[in-house]
Each structure stands twice: as C-alpha cells, then as structure tokens.
Design an enzyme around this catalytic site. Structure first.
Site, PDB file in Angstrom:
ATOM      1  N   HIS A  38      50.748  46.049  30.967  1.00 35.55           N
ATOM      2  CA  HIS A  38      49.358  46.486  30.760  1.00 35.55           C
ATOM      3  C   HIS A  38      49.182  46.593  29.239  1.00 35.55           C
ATOM      4  O   HIS A  38      49.040  47.678  28.682  1.00 35.55           O
ATOM      5  CB  HIS A  38      49.139  47.832  31.461  1.00 35.55           C
ATOM      6  CG  HIS A  38      47.705  48.221  31.618  1.00 35.55           C
ATOM      7  ND1 HIS A  38      46.672  47.601  30.941  1.00 35.55           N
ATOM      8  CD2 HIS A  38      47.129  49.183  32.382  1.00 35.55           C
ATOM      9  CE1 HIS A  38      45.525  48.171  31.294  1.00 35.55           C
ATOM     10  NE2 HIS A  38      45.768  49.127  32.166  1.00 35.55           N
TER      11      HIS A  38
ATOM     12  N   ARG B 259      38.569  52.796  34.166  1.00 36.00           N
ATOM     13  CA  ARG B 259      38.492  52.734  32.714  1.00 36.00           C
ATOM     14  C   ARG B 259      38.674  51.334  32.151  1.00 36.00           C
ATOM     15  O   ARG B 259      37.930  50.909  31.269  1.00 36.00           O
ATOM     16  CB  ARG B 259      39.565  53.634  32.085  1.00 36.00           C
ATOM     17  CG  ARG B 259      39.175  55.089  32.003  1.00 36.00           C
ATOM     18  CD  ARG B 259      40.399  55.955  32.103  1.00 36.00           C
ATOM     19  NE  ARG B 259      40.918  55.854  33.456  1.00 36.00           N
ATOM     20  CZ  ARG B 259      40.554  56.682  34.438  1.00 36.00           C
ATOM     21  NH1 ARG B 259      39.762  57.667  34.203  1.00 36.00           N
ATOM     22  NH2 ARG B 259      41.017  56.520  35.657  1.00 36.00           N
TER      23      ARG B 259
ATOM     24  N   LYS C 182      38.362  33.658  51.722  1.00 37.43           N
ATOM     25  CA  LYS C 182      38.476  32.444  52.547  1.00 37.43           C
ATOM     26  C   LYS C 182      39.822  31.772  52.351  1.00 37.43           C
ATOM     27  O   LYS C 182      40.066  30.692  52.881  1.00 37.43           O
ATOM     28  CB  LYS C 182      37.373  31.454  52.167  1.00 37.43           C
ATOM     29  CG  LYS C 182      35.972  32.000  52.335  1.00 37.43           C
ATOM     30  CD  LYS C 182      34.953  30.921  51.937  1.00 37.43           C
ATOM     31  CE  LYS C 182      33.560  31.494  51.833  1.00 37.43           C
ATOM     32  NZ  LYS C 182      32.651  30.568  51.121  1.00 37.43           N
TER      33      LYS C 182
HETATM   34  C1  NCD Z   1      46.701  52.737  34.621  1.00 39.22           C
HETATM   35  C2  NCD Z   1      46.998  51.463  35.357  1.00 39.22           C
HETATM   36  O1  NCD Z   1      46.141  50.896  36.043  1.00 39.22           O
HETATM   37  O2  NCD Z   1      48.115  50.999  35.217  1.00 39.22           O
HETATM   38  N1  NCD Z   1      45.358  53.027  34.480  1.00 39.22           N
HETATM   39  C3  NCD Z   1      44.668  52.502  33.404  1.00 39.22           C
HETATM   40  O3  NCD Z   1      44.536  51.329  33.251  1.00 39.22           O
HETATM   41  N2  NCD Z   1      44.175  53.371  32.519  1.00 39.22           N
HETATM   42  C4  NCD Z   1      47.514  53.889  34.989  1.00 39.22           C
HETATM   43  C5  NCD Z   1      47.704  54.274  36.423  1.00 39.22           C
HETATM   44  O4  NCD Z   1      47.178  53.651  37.338  1.00 39.22           O
HETATM   45  O5  NCD Z   1      48.404  55.268  36.623  1.00 39.22           O
END
Ligand code: NCD
Length: 303
Positions: free
Chosen positions: A132, A54, A83
C-alpha cells in the site's frame, strides 16, 4: 523522476523521489480545500475491488481539486466483472478511457498485473496483505510535517504487523531514512520474514517487543494498525490474538510529551477513543493530509 511512473511497491522509490513528493505535497496543502487547475482535461479511473473510505475518497478529491475528472467503480457490482470479465480485460478498458488508473484489490500482485497490461500509469491503492505504497508515503509525510525531519526518530509499529499492508510498505519506505524501528506485536503477528530480511539488508535498524509498555517511553512515533481479521487464513489464530493490544490514556503517561500517534484507519478497538483528545493523536490529521499528498502524486505523475 515521477513522470509517467507506475506506483506499485514502496521499494521502487528513492529518498530523492520521496523528498520531491513531500515538497510538492507541502505546496499542495494550500490548495487542498480549494482548486489548482493543472489537471484540466485529464481523467483518473478508480477500480476499487475491495472496501475503502480514505484512499478512494482522497484520490478522487485530489484529482477534482486539481481540476481533473474521475470515473470508476468500487465493488465489482454493476461492472462486467460480475459477468466473469478478467482483471486484465477490465484494466484494458480503463486504460483506453483514462490517463491514470488507481486500483485496490484483495489479491497481492493485482496492481503489478494491471501495470503490465496498461499503458497509462497505474497506482496501487492497496493490494493483498503486502503493498500500500501511497499510504506509506502519506505516513512518512505526516511524520515529516509533525517533526520537520524524519532522520533520528524512534518509530514504533504496534499491532498486526504480519497482515497489514501499510506496515510492509512503511517499513520499505523507512529504509530511506536513518531511523530506529521498534516492532511491537504478539509473536505470531510479526512482519513476514521476507520483509524483515529485505529491510535489514537495506540497513534499517529493527528491534522486537511484545509489550508496548516496555518501550513506549522511548518512542517519538507510535504507528498503530488494527488486526486484519479478513486476512487470517486460520480463524483460530485470529481468536488467539484478538484484543491483544490497546492504546489507552493510562499507558500514555509513560510516553514522551511529543509522542505522535498515527494510524492508517479504520480503527476498531486498538486505540481507546479517549486518546483522541490528547495532543498525541495525529491520525485524523494524517488522514486529512491524504489529499495534498495524493494531489502531489497525481501532479508529478501526469504533468
Ligand atoms: C488500510 C488498508 O486498506 O490497508 N486503510 C487505508 O488505506 N487507510 C488499513 C486497514 O485496512 O487496516
């Protein structure tokens, strides 16, 4: 002000930044399946060292819907990283070739390092178990689109709150709002002390539970995350908590009619697929809103 900014941590954004982003994203919804040619001639580089569906696709689609171009890679295979090139050198190259860089990495701090090296803005698409930020913006945006407001809501976070970077960033973003947060998890999976201390120092109201049935009736939003198996240092600890929570249609009989269930996805077994057919399930809408939200982000940073 978003222009030319790095997006590394959710802590760096104020309520007015977030409101500006949300208003812009709402405008972008009209073009999320069409085209708004405002990024013509601009190039986004995506450097995804860790799996993603996503986040990467919605960033790429967002840039393309805005008329811009995308280059990059996912998995270091086929790049000079194989590399032995350092992250800093890889980022320097992407910086020379593009106008904005989106990075995902398994190590905490990778995005910050990239931002220090690059002159172009760097957007953190998830690094390590801690940050994130754009997912957290999307999560709160979905809540705002569902209810029309965020203040006053009771928001439950269910699952692996310790290793899920989306949870950490979401808690940080929520400090900008007047909400009550219910942290529901096995004790071992509670958020890190550092996060708890930070968000409480910003005035966020937290309470802790181990059993979701205890509180489900109070919640307006229930945000569910999978157990982040790959981030456990001790496999025995994973065995202890594996399968310890699961949202079922049965459990939802105690919920408010208006309860909204969110999940950053991917889901493994923590939401019974039968829940998808209920009016509570909003996680697919949430994923779809990733495009207009990221269109807004790119637009605000680059225009
Ligand atoms: C998440 C992530 O990568 O942290 N996914 C995302 O970006 N929607 C959640 C997860 O991996 O559980």
């Amino acid at each position: 002000m978003w222009r030319n900014r790095d997006v590394i941590s959710a802590r760096d954004f104020t309520r007015s930044d977030i409101e500006e982003l949300f208003e812009t994203a709402k405008y972008m919804e009209k073009y999320a399946k069409g085209r708004l040619d405002v990024m013509r001639g601009k190039i986004m580089a995506v450097a995804f060292f860790e799996p993603s569906t996503r986040t990467r696709l919605s960033f790429e689609v967002a840039m393309k819907r805005l008329g811009g171009d995308v280059v990059g890679f996912w998995g270091a295979e086929g790049t000079s990283v194989e590399k032995g090139e350092t992250l800093a050198d890889t980022i320097r190259m992407l910086d020379a070739y593009s106008d904005v860089i989106v990075i995902r990495h398994r190590y905490e701090g990778a995005a910050k390092l990239a931002a220090e090296v690059a002159e172009s803005p760097v957007v953190n698409g998830g690094d390590g178990a801690f940050n994130h930020p754009t997912q957290a913006m999307l999560d709160v945006y979905t809540i705002w689109r569902e209810f029309g407001y965020v203040d006053g809501l009771n928001i439950g976070l269910l699952g692996d709150l310790r290793h899920a970077r989306t949870v950490n960033s979401l808690l940080e973003i929520l400090t900008n709002f007047n909400v009550k947060v219910y942290l529901i998890s096995p004790e071992y999976l509670r958020p890190r002390a550092e996060t708890i201390d930070y968000v409480q120092s910003k005035g966020l109201k937290l309470s802790f539970y181990t059993n979701v049935e205890e509180v489900i009736g109070e919640l307006d939003v229930m945000y569910v995350v999978r157990i982040q198996k790959e981030r456990f240092i001790d496999p025995l600890e994973y065995e202890k908590v594996k399968g310890s929570y699961r949202v079922t249609p049965d459990m939802l009989r105690k919920a408010k009619k208006t309860l909204v269930i969110l999940h950053p996805l991917p889901r493994v077994d923590e939401i019974d697929p039968r829940v998808d057919a209920t009016s509570h399930a909003k996680y697919f809408r949430q994923a779809a809103l990733g495009v207009p939200l990221r269109m807004a982000l790119i637009y605000l940073i680059l225009s």
